[in-house]
Design a protein around this motif. Structure first.
Motif, PDB file in Angstrom:
ATOM      1  N   SER A 148       0.830  -1.201   0.000  1.00 32.47           N
ATOM      2  CA  SER A 148       0.000   0.000   0.000  1.00 32.47           C
ATOM      3  C   SER A 148       0.864   1.250   0.000  1.00 32.47           C
ATOM      4  N   ILE A 160      -6.024   0.067   6.673  1.00 29.09           N
ATOM      5  CA  ILE A 160      -5.917   0.235   5.223  1.00 29.09           C
ATOM      6  C   ILE A 160      -5.601  -1.147   4.651  1.00 29.09           C
ATOM      7  N   SER A 164      -3.603  -0.908  -1.484  1.00 32.99           N
ATOM      8  CA  SER A 164      -4.455   0.274  -1.477  1.00 32.99           C
ATOM      9  C   SER A 164      -3.618   1.541  -1.514  1.00 32.99           C
ATOM     10  N   ALA A 166      -4.028   5.400   0.153  1.00 33.45           N
ATOM     11  CA  ALA A 166      -4.805   6.179   1.123  1.00 33.45           C
ATOM     12  C   ALA A 166      -4.366   7.633   1.064  1.00 33.45           C
ATOM     13  N   PHE A 173      -9.322   5.380   1.490  1.00 30.37           N
ATOM     14  CA  PHE A 173      -8.488   4.511   0.663  1.00 30.37           C
ATOM     15  C   PHE A 173      -9.270   4.018  -0.541  1.00 30.37           C
TER      16      PHE A 173
END
Length: 195
Positions: A148, A160, A164, A166, A173
């Motif tokens: 992420s 999260i 992803s 965010a 997110f």
């Protein structure tokens, strides 16, 4: 941790800095001039000391001396994975119960902070191959999943998921799709891309 294991981790930290920073010209330059690398190295020693209760006060003193020298505060009880790279690390704070995975890229001003005063898990857990943008705040015992990216100045107070991106305050997110790279450390070096 054995001395040879610590030295191997420190060599990996040098390689990670060289791989993540196009301005890095040599291991000598990184080892002598990169405050983020110095902070990680000091933490690795302080964390090894922290594992022995009789050495906890000296470990804490070492971490505070490293903060004085680098502007990066990492509690000696925090757990750092392999090849963590802190780029331009001034004003980074990593709390006592924080856990950081392998191959994490962190820019200046990141806070991995707590939201409680209880002696519990109160700091974030950061997965593997995560990019933490400049000035982001990740607060409380939340988890940021593997692969992420957290955008610059985002404030994360909820989990999260893996893969992803965010952004925002509070951070929202979205899953990565075909338009996002799988490795944010390599393809999204500039955190401004995530704003």
């Amino acid at each position: 941790m054995a001395k040879s294991g610590l030295l191997a981790l420190m060599r990996e930290d040098l390689k990670a800095a060289r791989a993540q920073d196009p301005a890095a010209n040599s291991d000598l330059e990184v080892g002598a001039a990169y405050s983020g690398v110095h902070a990680v190295w000091a933490h690795r020693v302080a964390h090894a000391m922290w594992q022995r209760p009789a050495l906890r006060t000296p470990a804490r003193l070492l971490s505070q001396f490293a903060r004085f020298l680098t502007g990066i505060e990492i509690h000696p009880a925090a757990t750092l994975g392999r090849r963590v790279f802190i780029d331009h690390g001034t004003k980074i704070v990593i709390g006592e119960t924080a856990v950081i995975g392998d191959d994490v890229m962190m820019y200046q001003g990141v806070t991995l902070g707590g939201r409680a005063l209880d002696k519990t898990k109160r700091h974030p857990t950061i997965g593997n191959r995560v990019m933490l943008g400049s000035g982001c705040r990740i607060l409380g015992p939340v988890t940021v999943g593997d692969d992420s990216a957290i955008g610059a100045n985002a404030v994360v107070v909820t989990d999260i998921p893996a893969n992803s991106v965010a952004i925002g305050i509070p951070a929202q997110f979205r899953p990565k799709d075909g338009s996002y790279p799988w490795d944010p450390r390599l393809d999204l070096i500039d955190p401004a891309f995530l704003v």
